[in-house]
Design a protein around this motif. Structure first.
Motif, PDB file in Angstrom:
ATOM      1  N   GLY A  10       0.785  -1.231   0.000  1.00 30.38           N
ATOM      2  CA  GLY A  10       0.000   0.000   0.000  1.00 30.38           C
ATOM      3  C   GLY A  10       0.814   1.276   0.000  1.00 30.38           C
ATOM      4  O   GLY A  10       0.247   2.366  -0.065  1.00 30.38           O
ATOM      5  N   THR A  11       2.143   1.169   0.046  1.00 30.39           N
ATOM      6  CA  THR A  11       2.970   2.380   0.093  1.00 30.39           C
ATOM      7  C   THR A  11       3.191   3.007  -1.283  1.00 30.39           C
ATOM      8  O   THR A  11       3.698   4.123  -1.360  1.00 30.39           O
ATOM      9  N   GLY A  12       2.826   2.317  -2.350  1.00 31.36           N
ATOM     10  CA  GLY A  12       2.944   2.896  -3.689  1.00 31.36           C
ATOM     11  C   GLY A  12       4.042   2.306  -4.547  1.00 31.36           C
ATOM     12  O   GLY A  12       4.404   2.894  -5.573  1.00 31.36           O
ATOM     13  N   LYS A  13       4.569   1.163  -4.189  1.00 27.57           N
ATOM     14  CA  LYS A  13       5.691   0.555  -4.919  1.00 27.57           C
ATOM     15  C   LYS A  13       5.359   0.269  -6.378  1.00 27.57           C
ATOM     16  O   LYS A  13       6.104   0.657  -7.270  1.00 27.57           O
ATOM     17  N   THR A  14       4.257  -0.412  -6.599  1.00 24.50           N
ATOM     18  CA  THR A  14       3.912  -0.824  -7.962  1.00 24.50           C
ATOM     19  C   THR A  14       3.623   0.383  -8.841  1.00 24.50           C
ATOM     20  O   THR A  14       4.140   0.480  -9.964  1.00 24.50           O
ATOM     21  N   THR A  15       2.837   1.307  -8.346  1.00 32.21           N
ATOM     22  CA  THR A  15       2.490   2.500  -9.130  1.00 32.21           C
ATOM     23  C   THR A  15       3.747   3.284  -9.506  1.00 32.21           C
ATOM     24  O   THR A  15       3.948   3.648 -10.668  1.00 32.21           O
ATOM     25  N   ALA A  16       4.620   3.533  -8.529  1.00 37.18           N
ATOM     26  CA  ALA A  16       5.832   4.326  -8.790  1.00 37.18           C
ATOM     27  C   ALA A  16       6.791   3.593  -9.724  1.00 37.18           C
ATOM     28  O   ALA A  16       7.380   4.213 -10.615  1.00 37.18           O
ATOM     29  N   THR A  17       6.947   2.286  -9.548  1.00 41.01           N
ATOM     30  CA  THR A  17       7.896   1.569 -10.412  1.00 41.01           C
ATOM     31  C   THR A  17       7.340   1.377 -11.817  1.00 41.01           C
ATOM     32  O   THR A  17       8.115   1.293 -12.769  1.00 41.01           O
ATOM     33  N   GLU A  18       6.026   1.354 -11.974  1.00 38.91           N
ATOM     34  CA  GLU A  18       5.460   1.317 -13.327  1.00 38.91           C
ATOM     35  C   GLU A  18       5.754   2.626 -14.059  1.00 38.91           C
ATOM     36  O   GLU A  18       6.085   2.628 -15.246  1.00 38.91           O
ATOM     37  N   LEU A  19       5.650   3.749 -13.335  1.00 36.60           N
ATOM     38  CA  LEU A  19       6.030   5.037 -13.928  1.00 36.60           C
ATOM     39  C   LEU A  19       7.519   5.057 -14.266  1.00 36.60           C
ATOM     40  O   LEU A  19       7.922   5.524 -15.340  1.00 36.60           O
ATOM     41  N   LEU A  20       8.328   4.557 -13.341  1.00 46.51           N
ATOM     42  CA  LEU A  20       9.770   4.497 -13.557  1.00 46.51           C
ATOM     43  C   LEU A  20      10.093   3.622 -14.762  1.00 46.51           C
ATOM     44  O   LEU A  20      10.928   3.977 -15.595  1.00 46.51           O
ATOM     45  N   GLU A  21       9.416   2.509 -14.874  1.00 38.57           N
ATOM     46  CA  GLU A  21       9.617   1.581 -15.988  1.00 38.57           C
ATOM     47  C   GLU A  21       9.343   2.258 -17.327  1.00 38.57           C
ATOM     48  O   GLU A  21      10.093   2.095 -18.289  1.00 38.57           O
ATOM     49  N   SER A  22       8.281   3.067 -17.385  1.00 40.63           N
ATOM     50  CA  SER A  22       7.976   3.758 -18.638  1.00 40.63           C
ATOM     51  C   SER A  22       9.056   4.784 -18.959  1.00 40.63           C
ATOM     52  O   SER A  22       9.389   4.986 -20.130  1.00 40.63           O
ATOM     53  N   ARG A  23       9.646   5.391 -17.948  1.00 44.47           N
ATOM     54  CA  ARG A  23      10.747   6.334 -18.185  1.00 44.47           C
ATOM     55  C   ARG A  23      11.961   5.604 -18.750  1.00 44.47           C
ATOM     56  O   ARG A  23      12.637   6.101 -19.646  1.00 44.47           O
ATOM     57  N   PHE A  24      12.253   4.442 -18.201  1.00 43.08           N
ATOM     58  CA  PHE A  24      13.409   3.681 -18.655  1.00 43.08           C
ATOM     59  C   PHE A  24      13.261   3.259 -20.110  1.00 43.08           C
ATOM     60  O   PHE A  24      14.242   3.181 -20.839  1.00 43.08           O
ATOM     61  N   THR A  25      12.032   2.991 -20.551  1.00 51.07           N
ATOM     62  CA  THR A  25      11.832   2.541 -21.927  1.00 51.07           C
ATOM     63  C   THR A  25      11.599   3.697 -22.892  1.00 51.07           C
ATOM     64  O   THR A  25      11.912   3.571 -24.070  1.00 51.07           O
ATOM     65  N   ASP A  26      11.053   4.830 -22.403  1.00 52.84           N
ATOM     66  CA  ASP A  26      10.703   5.939 -23.286  1.00 52.84           C
ATOM     67  C   ASP A  26      11.770   7.023 -23.399  1.00 52.84           C
ATOM     68  O   ASP A  26      11.766   7.781 -24.354  1.00 52.84           O
ATOM     69  N   ASP A  27      12.668   7.110 -22.430  1.00 51.96           N
ATOM     70  CA  ASP A  27      13.621   8.220 -22.365  1.00 51.96           C
ATOM     71  C   ASP A  27      15.033   7.697 -22.590  1.00 51.96           C
ATOM     72  O   ASP A  27      15.556   6.936 -21.786  1.00 51.96           O
TER      73      ASP A  27
END
Length: 178
Positions: A10-27
């Motif tokens: 519930g601390t936000g791990k999945t949501t934040a790492t999904e955003l991070l993952e998109s940065r790693f693939t898009d940037d």
């Protein structure tokens, strides 16, 4: 480089790492990391030993998960179990227990499970385990209580790039237990 992103459910791990993952693939300027959502691996690969009916959760086979992770480098490992596996840096996401409990109830967890997790958060259980395993010099505590997911992803990216200094013990929720 391996980065573990851990914390109470519930601390936000999945949501934040999904955003991070998109940065790693898009940037193209972002670090080149794969993101492993360990709870999905546990489910998809059946890497658990039993189901705890009282807690409505699977008991992870930590040895099988470690074997699955073997040879994977340049990864961000996301799970409330991530700190149990070899990592160079450990980001522990934290959230105020009252808000954590509300988040868990909103996503359908039982009152007992939500309360148990909120108490665990107040007692610094995962943070303590991470510090015991990795030492203060490798643990990065990130309070997600008043941060939106993008800001949490920013903080995780700073951990990945070495732009953030280690921190542990800065967040204190023990008053929740009073």
């Amino acid at each position: 480089m391996r980065i573990a992103v851990t914390g109470t459910p519930g601390t936000g791990k999945t949501t934040a790492t999904e955003l991070l993952e998109s940065r790693f693939t898009d940037d193209d300027a972002a670090p080149d990391f794969d993101v492993v959502h360990l709870n999905r691996v546990l489910e998809d690969e059946g890497l658990y030993t039993e189901v705890d009916a009282d807690r409505e959760s699977k008991i992870a086979d930590l040895d099988a998960l470690a074997a699955w992770l073997e040879g994977r480098d340049d990864v961000v490992i996301e799970s409330h179990l991530a700190h149990h596996f070899a990592a160079d840096r450990v980001a522990v996401l934290r959230c105020a227990p009252e808000q954590l409990e509300a988040r868990l109830r909103e996503r359908g967890e039982t009152e007992a499970k939500a309360t148990e997790n909120a108490e665990s958060e107040a007692l610094d259980v995962i943070l303590s385990e991470a510090v015991d395993e990795y030492g203060l010099e490798s643990v990065y505590e990130i309070d997600t209580t008043d941060r939106d997911p993008e800001a949490v992803a920013d903080a995780l990216e700073a951990v990945a790039t070495g732009e953030r200094e280690p921190s542990a013990g800065e967040v204190d929720y023990v008053g929740y237990l009073a």
